[in-house]
Design an enzyme around this catalytic site. Structure first.
Site, PDB file in Angstrom:
ATOM      1  N   GLU A  82      27.129  61.058 -24.095  1.00 10.76           N
ATOM      2  CA  GLU A  82      26.893  60.104 -23.023  1.00 10.76           C
ATOM      3  C   GLU A  82      26.333  58.846 -23.658  1.00 10.76           C
ATOM      4  OE1 GLU A  82      24.735  62.560 -23.721  1.00 10.76           O
ATOM      5  OE2 GLU A  82      23.143  61.199 -24.351  1.00 10.76           O
TER       6      GLU A  82
ATOM      7  N   LYS B  78      21.222  54.656 -35.545  1.00  9.59           N
ATOM      8  CA  LYS B  78      21.943  55.760 -34.892  1.00  9.59           C
ATOM      9  C   LYS B  78      23.068  56.334 -35.743  1.00  9.59           C
ATOM     10  CE  LYS B  78      20.918  55.017 -30.033  1.00  9.59           C
ATOM     11  NZ  LYS B  78      20.166  53.732 -29.974  1.00  9.59           N
TER      12      LYS B  78
ATOM     13  N   SER C  24      14.606  49.114 -36.272  1.00 10.61           N
ATOM     14  CA  SER C  24      15.638  50.119 -36.001  1.00 10.61           C
ATOM     15  C   SER C  24      17.043  49.542 -35.829  1.00 10.61           C
ATOM     16  CB  SER C  24      15.266  50.926 -34.759  1.00 10.61           C
ATOM     17  OG  SER C  24      14.998  50.084 -33.659  1.00 10.61           O
TER      18      SER C  24
END
Ligand SMILES: *Cc1c(COP(=O)(O)O)cnc(C)c1O
Length: 399
Positions: free
Chosen positions: A114, A92, A380
């Site tokens: 969010e 991310k 990931s």
């Protein structure tokens, strides 16, 4: 030729999916964001600043690792792209840094986002800290209690946590309220979307910032294995790590691509978050996608043991890649993911995130089904955040 089809059209559609279903004023702001994005990625100084951060701050390039023990045990050559080694522990950070840099370039003072489990919130708060931006993170009141370590991280990083008290007090309401706040503040704030979802141009922007995964992985794999992989596997929540990985291989016809959705506890509505497998065409949060919904079109709650995967829709490009058959989407259950979590930990000494464990589980199935293949898995993120949960879960497993 192929690439042209795989880019969003002027209205932001991949086939019939995507688009931008926002009120006119916000649509104009999103057009400005797209314009700024296109200028930025063609500006050498923007590229240099982002590349510097990716290399010396986030720790890129992440390595591709040949998993010798698992390969021997499962009869395939299994490789991992180690996004788990990035700063903040997952992929991310790649798009968070990009979004924050873009916000700064547009003269914005604040990032609004969010978060559900808090992973996207932490990555956004991190990027805001280094870029000197304010940061408002909207989070359901239920999630704030559940995800205390990440809430504390965000606070330490200087973010302002806004508790969302409406509805089920979880991710969906957090998205709604963050968006309402953003629509009042967009002149000075930027919305930092956490996956390859949302109205055009965000799926395109997120894919661009995540494509570093696929670009690196392709070159690294070629260097080590002296050929391309037969199969590439990634887990799919909203689809950002998968689209970043796949983007490196979409034009390699010999490379089969697999997106892994969470089957959770099973096929029943509400028990999983497999939006491509069970979803129907619908509009959610300003874009057209495959959405988990009932007969009347009410959006259903999504569930997965991996909270980063439990979104009831998916990035529009994945819907399109599914439709044209370029990527095969399949499912893995909670239990299979937990077993893979242990398998990778015990065989290779790598504790994966529960999200990534879905991709690992699928790769191991693939290895058994089709022996002697070269399989590249996108790992990931790392599993530190999941350890407490897994210890409890294992105790309650009946098998
Ligand atoms: C958030 C998250 C995901 C799911 O998001 P995508 O946008 O589908 O990539 C997957 N893995 C990890 C480790 C995550 O934190």
């Amino acid at each position: 030729m192929l690439m042209e089809k795989l880019t969003a059209d002027k209205q932001g559609y991949f086939g019939k999916f995507g688009g931008n279903y926002l009120p006119d004023d916000l649509k104009m702001e999103f057009d400005r964001i797209y314009k700024a994005f296109q200028e930025a990625i063609n500006d050498v100084s923007f590229q240099q600043e982002l590349n510097y951060l990716l290399k010396y701050y986030a720790g890129r390039p992440s390595p591709v690792y040949y998993a010798k023990n698992l390969s021997k045990k499962y009869g395939a050559d299994i490789y991992f792209k180690r996004e788990d080694l990035n700063h903040t522990g997952a992929h991310k950070i790649n798009h968070s840094l990009g979004e924050a840099l873009l916000a700064k370039r547009m003269g914005k003072k604040k990032l609004i986002a969010e978060t559900g489990a808090g992973q996207h919130g932490v990555a956004t708060a991190t990027a805001a800290a280094i870029m000197g931006l304010e940061c408002d993170i909207y989070m359901g009141a239920v999630d704030i209690i559940k995800e205390k370590p990440n809430v504390d991280r965000m606070k330490i990083l200087g973010a302002n946590i806004v508790s969302v008290e409406s509805g089920t007090k979880t991710l969906k309401e957090a998205v709604d309220e963050a968006f309402i706040a953003y629509s009042k503040e967009y002149e000075t704030a930027m919305y930092a979307i956490g996956s390859a979802v949302g109205p055009h141009p965000f799926p395109t922007i997120i894919e661009h910032f995540q494509s570093v995964i696929g670009t690196e992985a392709r070159a690294q794999f070629l260097e080590q294995a002296e050929t391309l992989p037969d199969c590439v596997v990634a887990c799919v929540g909203g689809g950002s790590n998968a689209i970043g990985m796949f983007s490196g291989f979409l034009e390699d016809e010999s490379v089969r691509l697999f997106g892994v959705e969470p089957l959770g506890k099973g096929e029943k509505v509400g028990d999983n978050a497999a939006s491509i497998t069970y979803g129907k065409e619908g509009i959610i949060h300003g874009f057209k996608s495959l959405v988990l919904q009932d007969e009347e079109g009410n959006i259903q709650n999504a569930y997965s043991v991996a909270s980063g995967l439990d979104y009831p829709a998916v990035g529009p490009k994945h819907c399109y890649l599914h439709e044209i058959g370029r990527v095969k989407y399949d499912v893995i259950t909670d239990d299979e993911a937990i077993n893979a979590f242990y398998e990778l930990s015990r065989e290779e000494g790598i504790i994966p995130a529960l999200e990534s464990s879905h991709a690992v589980a699928y790769a191991l199935k693939l290895a058994k089904r089709e022996p002697n293949k070269k399989i590249l898995v996108n790992l990931s993120g790392r599993g530190d955040k999941d350890i407490e949960f897994v210890m409890k879960y294992k105790n309650t497993m009946t098998k």
